[in-house]
Design a protein around this motif. Structure first.
Motif, mmCIF file in Angstrom:
data_model
loop_
_atom_site.group_PDB
_atom_site.id
_atom_site.type_symbol
_atom_site.label_atom_id
_atom_site.label_comp_id
_atom_site.label_asym_id
_atom_site.label_seq_id
_atom_site.Cartn_x
_atom_site.Cartn_y
_atom_site.Cartn_z
ATOM 1 N N LEU A 62 -3.548 6.505 -2.256
ATOM 2 C CA LEU A 62 -3.554 6.478 -0.800
ATOM 3 C C LEU A 62 -2.637 7.542 -0.202
ATOM 4 N N LYS A 63 -2.144 8.462 -1.043
ATOM 5 C CA LYS A 63 -1.218 9.481 -0.560
ATOM 6 C C LYS A 63 -1.907 10.837 -0.485
ATOM 7 N N GLY A 68 -4.448 10.628 3.104
ATOM 8 C CA GLY A 68 -4.406 9.286 2.550
ATOM 9 C C GLY A 68 -3.837 8.313 3.555
ATOM 10 N N ALA A 69 -4.250 7.054 3.453
ATOM 11 C CA ALA A 69 -3.826 6.050 4.437
ATOM 12 C C ALA A 69 -2.331 5.792 4.402
ATOM 13 N N ALA A 70 -1.688 6.019 3.249
ATOM 14 C CA ALA A 70 -0.255 5.759 3.121
ATOM 15 C C ALA A 70 0.599 6.982 3.460
ATOM 16 N N TYR A 99 -9.155 -2.602 4.119
ATOM 17 C CA TYR A 99 -7.999 -1.775 4.465
ATOM 18 C C TYR A 99 -8.446 -0.317 4.483
ATOM 19 N N GLN A 119 1.031 3.334 -3.378
ATOM 20 C CA GLN A 119 -0.176 3.605 -4.149
ATOM 21 C C GLN A 119 -0.523 5.088 -4.090
ATOM 22 N N THR A 139 3.364 4.479 8.173
ATOM 23 C CA THR A 139 2.133 5.137 7.735
ATOM 24 C C THR A 139 1.173 5.315 8.897
ATOM 25 N N THR A 159 -8.420 3.442 3.449
ATOM 26 C CA THR A 159 -8.053 4.188 2.250
ATOM 27 C C THR A 159 -7.700 5.642 2.567
ATOM 28 N N ARG A 160 -8.403 6.242 3.500
ATOM 29 C CA ARG A 160 -8.117 7.614 3.903
ATOM 30 C C ARG A 160 -8.789 7.894 5.240
ATOM 31 N N LEU A 217 0.801 -1.221 0.000
ATOM 32 C CA LEU A 217 0.000 0.000 0.000
ATOM 33 C C LEU A 217 0.838 1.276 0.000
#
Length: 453
Positions: free
Chosen positions: A220-221, A233-235, A326, A217, A271, A328-329, A214
């Motif tokens: 996800l940023k 974003g999750a990443a 998972y 991606q 993250t 995503t944000r 992840l």
């Protein structure tokens, strides 16, 4: 497999050392370069905790990649000239962290050079000689101005000449890549972000499991402001938080808070969503975002749903999340002018350590009364906690000494700390009381004399 194993045992580049395998010592540090919106960015990473898949589309630099034989490069020479190496085992990690500093856009100050090696441990030399070497490296960059760091470092022969071609080579590489790395359909993959905790806990199991990566991606940023909300974003990594203009504006003390979170290489990889789903009762970012009443968006690849972060935890390491989902944000309401925020953490070491107890507060005032307050606390129960009873007591009251002392007593009834390696239950109870006191002293300085008596 971890990137470190690939480097040493498949590429036979043994200058990168195997040390703790937990991201603490920094002997395995490498640099990861990538294009971010057309800008070449390098980060230091601990390769022992980096899944090989996270190298996808990036320029990975080991200690061999900064050599300028037959001479030493200026970073290595500074280490030598200042007697900053003894047994030499840790030296490649220090050199790589300082090379990362030379490729960073931060101001070339001694303070920032020393901060760049906060993820490195030396057991025999002593740090003053290493700090002197770092100061020398900082002087190499004083004339850089706004020049691209990689070009400057190569043109001034601080790093090898090939760094001048990396930007174009990465563009070609990205063009040739066929999207993201994905496991086979219906393989029930394990979701991995930065890997900084998973690869400590279960590296062998992960090598036998299909993984969906992840961290790289793009969807996800990013950290953006949308009306009154901040959307992440999750990443997003901890370093991304630190560099975000939005976060810097609304949380002026952010750098002070995040210096307490692990080390530069780990912050470059870890993250925020990984910290949430790790479900540690002392997750620093979890406590930070709990106090902001953060909302999560989860996806199983077909459907999405939202869930308040405060409802994610149903027991120790147990989540209200399906295995195929998972994050995503996530988002939270940005604090207004009448809202104060503060984060505190106590650990055995100031840096590069997990918390004994950590806590964050968000408090909104109206007509000198507390209209809204959230206090998050870690290390005092089986899950990251919101002290809801304490907050309910504080609402509608003025933040006076008697009120705050009553809040301590209510907080003691909400928590259930246990004795472990980070301290006794009694010690953790005392710590939480002190951290709540620190919140109010910081946000209401006039209370300092009374609360410290």
């Amino acid at each position: 497999m971890p990137l470190l194993d690939f480097i040493r045992y498949h590429q036979h580049l043994t200058g990168t050392k195997t040390g703790c395998n937990e991201g603490d010592c920094g002997a395995c540090i490498i640099l990861a370069g990538e294009l971010q919106q057309g800008v070449l960015v390098y980060r230091s990473w601990t390769s022992c905790l980096t899944p090989l898949g996270n190298a996808h589309g990036k320029h990975i630099v080991t200690i061999e990649g900064v050599n300028m034989l037959p001479a030493l490069n200026p970073i290595q020479q500074a280490m030598l000239d200042n007697s900053a190496t003894q047994c030499g085992f840790c030296t490649p990690g220090f050199v790589m962290s300082l090379a990362g500093f030379c490729l960073d856009r931060k101001a070339p100050t001694t303070r920032n050079a020393i901060a760049a090696i906060d993820g490195n441990i030396c057991r025999c030399t002593g740090y003053k000689s290493i700090e002197r070497a770092a100061a020398v490296v900082a002087t190499l960059l004083t004339s850089r101005d706004n020049e691209e760091p990689a070009l400057f470092a190569a043109e001034r022969q601080i790093l090898p000449e090939y760094f001048t071609s990396i930007k174009e080579r990465l563009k070609s590489l990205i063009t040739s890549l066929n999207g993201e790395l994905n496991p086979p359909p219906d393989s029930h993959p394990c979701f991995v972000g930065g890997g900084t905790d998973l690869y400590v806990q279960q590296p062998e199991a992960l090598q036998e499991h299909p993984i969906r990566f992840l961290l790289g991606q793009e969807m996800l940023k990013g950290i953006t402001r949308e009306d009154t909300r901040c959307v992440l974003g999750a990443a997003v990594t901890v370093s991304d938080l630190l560099e975000s203009p939005v976060m810097q504006h609304y949380f002026p003390a952010l750098e002070n808070y995040l210096q307490l979170v692990s080390s530069t290489p780990i912050r470059n990889m870890a993250t925020i969503a990984g910290n949430f789903v790790n479900a540690s009762p002392i997750g620093d970012m979890t406590i930070f975002f709990l106090a902001l009443d953060t909302t999560l968006e989860l996806s199983d690849g077909h459907h999405t749903r939202t869930l308040p972060l405060r409802e994610l935890y149903k027991g120790y390491k147990q989540l209200h999340k399906n295995p195929d989902e998972y994050i995503t944000r996530c988002w939270f309401e940005l604090p207004g002018p009448d809202t104060g925020f503060h984060f505190e953490k106590v650990s055995k070491r100031t840096h590069l350590d997990i918390a004994s107890v950590n806590s964050a507060i968000s408090i909104t005032m109206a007509a000198n009364l507390i209209s809204e307050v959230r206090i998050a606390a870690g290390g005092v129960g089986p899950v990251p906690m919101l002290l809801t009873d304490t907050a309910a007591f504080l609402r509608g009251k003025a933040p006076g000494t008697a009120t705050i002392k009553q809040a301590y007593a209510i907080a003691q009834l909400e928590i259930t700390p246990i004795s472990d390696a980070r301290g006794t239950a009694e010690y953790k109870r005392l710590l939480l009381e002190q951290l709540i006191k620190a919140h109010f002293i910081t946000l209401f300085p006039s209370l300092q004399v009374e609360l410290l008596l």
